[in-house]
Every structure is written in C-alpha cells, then in structure tokens.
Design a protein around this motif. Structure first.
Motif, short mmCIF file in Angstrom:
data_model
loop_
_atom_site.label_atom_id
_atom_site.label_comp_id
_atom_site.label_asym_id
_atom_site.label_seq_id
_atom_site.Cartn_x
_atom_site.Cartn_y
_atom_site.Cartn_z
N GLY A 19 2.47 -6.50 -48.02
CA GLY A 19 2.05 -6.11 -46.68
C GLY A 19 1.61 -4.66 -46.60
O GLY A 19 0.56 -4.34 -46.02
N LEU A 20 2.38 -3.78 -47.20
CA LEU A 20 2.02 -2.36 -47.18
C LEU A 20 0.77 -2.09 -48.00
O LEU A 20 -0.03 -1.21 -47.66
N GLY A 21 0.58 -2.85 -49.07
CA GLY A 21 -0.64 -2.68 -49.87
C GLY A 21 -1.88 -3.07 -49.10
O GLY A 21 -2.90 -2.37 -49.14
N VAL A 22 -1.81 -4.16 -48.38
CA VAL A 22 -2.96 -4.59 -47.57
C VAL A 22 -3.23 -3.59 -46.45
O VAL A 22 -4.38 -3.22 -46.19
N VAL A 23 -2.17 -3.10 -45.82
CA VAL A 23 -2.33 -2.10 -44.77
C VAL A 23 -2.94 -0.82 -45.35
O VAL A 23 -3.81 -0.20 -44.72
N ALA A 24 -2.53 -0.44 -46.54
CA ALA A 24 -3.06 0.78 -47.17
C ALA A 24 -4.55 0.64 -47.47
O ALA A 24 -5.31 1.59 -47.27
N PHE A 30 -10.15 4.39 -42.62
CA PHE A 30 -10.07 4.97 -41.29
C PHE A 30 -9.10 6.15 -41.21
O PHE A 30 -9.46 7.21 -40.73
N LEU A 31 -7.88 5.96 -41.65
CA LEU A 31 -6.83 6.98 -41.54
C LEU A 31 -6.24 7.23 -42.93
O LEU A 31 -5.28 6.58 -43.34
N ALA A 32 -6.81 8.18 -43.63
CA ALA A 32 -6.45 8.38 -45.04
C ALA A 32 -5.00 8.82 -45.22
O ALA A 32 -4.36 8.43 -46.20
N VAL A 33 -4.48 9.61 -44.30
CA VAL A 33 -3.10 10.10 -44.45
C VAL A 33 -2.11 8.95 -44.42
O VAL A 33 -1.20 8.86 -45.25
N PHE A 34 -2.32 8.03 -43.47
CA PHE A 34 -1.42 6.89 -43.38
C PHE A 34 -1.64 5.91 -44.53
O PHE A 34 -0.71 5.22 -44.95
N ALA A 35 -2.86 5.86 -45.04
CA ALA A 35 -3.14 5.01 -46.20
C ALA A 35 -2.41 5.52 -47.43
O ALA A 35 -1.88 4.73 -48.23
N LEU A 36 -2.37 6.83 -47.60
CA LEU A 36 -1.63 7.40 -48.73
C LEU A 36 -0.14 7.08 -48.63
O LEU A 36 0.50 6.74 -49.62
N LEU A 37 0.40 7.19 -47.43
CA LEU A 37 1.82 6.89 -47.22
C LEU A 37 2.11 5.42 -47.47
O LEU A 37 3.05 5.07 -48.20
#
Length: 86
Positions: A19-24, A30-37
């Motif tokens: 789930g987190l991988g798909v969200v990343a 769109f939102l690189a900071v949250f994608a990195l997290l």
C-alpha cells in the motif's frame, strides 16, 4: 490477542508495504516529500516482511519493496534532472 492464536502484527508487513509503495509511486508525481517518506516506509516494511519468520505473502513484499524504491528514486531523478542537483 487471545490464547492459542497464531496471528502476529508481523503478518501486516506485506500489505502495508504494498500500500505504501503504491502511494509513493502516485505521490512521486505530485508531492515529492511525502513520496520519499512513503517510499522509505514501504522499503522498510518490505524488508521486514521478507526477513520475518511469520508466514507472509512474499510477493506483496517484493512488489512493495520495488514500488517503494521507485517512489524514492523517481522524485530524486526529477530533482536532479530539472534543477541540476540539490
């Protein structure tokens, strides 16, 4: 947990990693900071799922690990490609 159950919190590493991988991957556009997290957490949970002794769905761990890596590397690639570095 009730006595005699074999469930463990480690059984959730695989779906959480997926789930987190798909969200990343989605957030990397769109939102690189949250994608990195989210990508870093996906990689972490994927590795934890692969090394745990609890029987988990290893395919979900592998896909979450790969998607998390893409979710971390894609924003970094965009950063270096379009700004010339940090």
């Amino acid at each position: 947990m009730a006595t005699g159950t074999t469930d463990s919190p480690a059984a959730l590493y695989a779906p959480v990693s997926l789930g987190l991988g798909v969200v990343a991957v989605i957030l990397s556009f769109f939102l690189a900071v949250f994608a990195l997290l989210a990508g870093a957490l996906a990689v972490t949970f994927g590795v934890l799922g692969l090394v745990s002794r609890v029987p988990v769905n290893r395919t979900q761990c592998y896909i979450g690990l790969a998607a998390g890596a893409v979710g971390v590397l894609l924003p970094l690639f965009f950063l270096f490609a379009y700004t010339g570095g940090l």
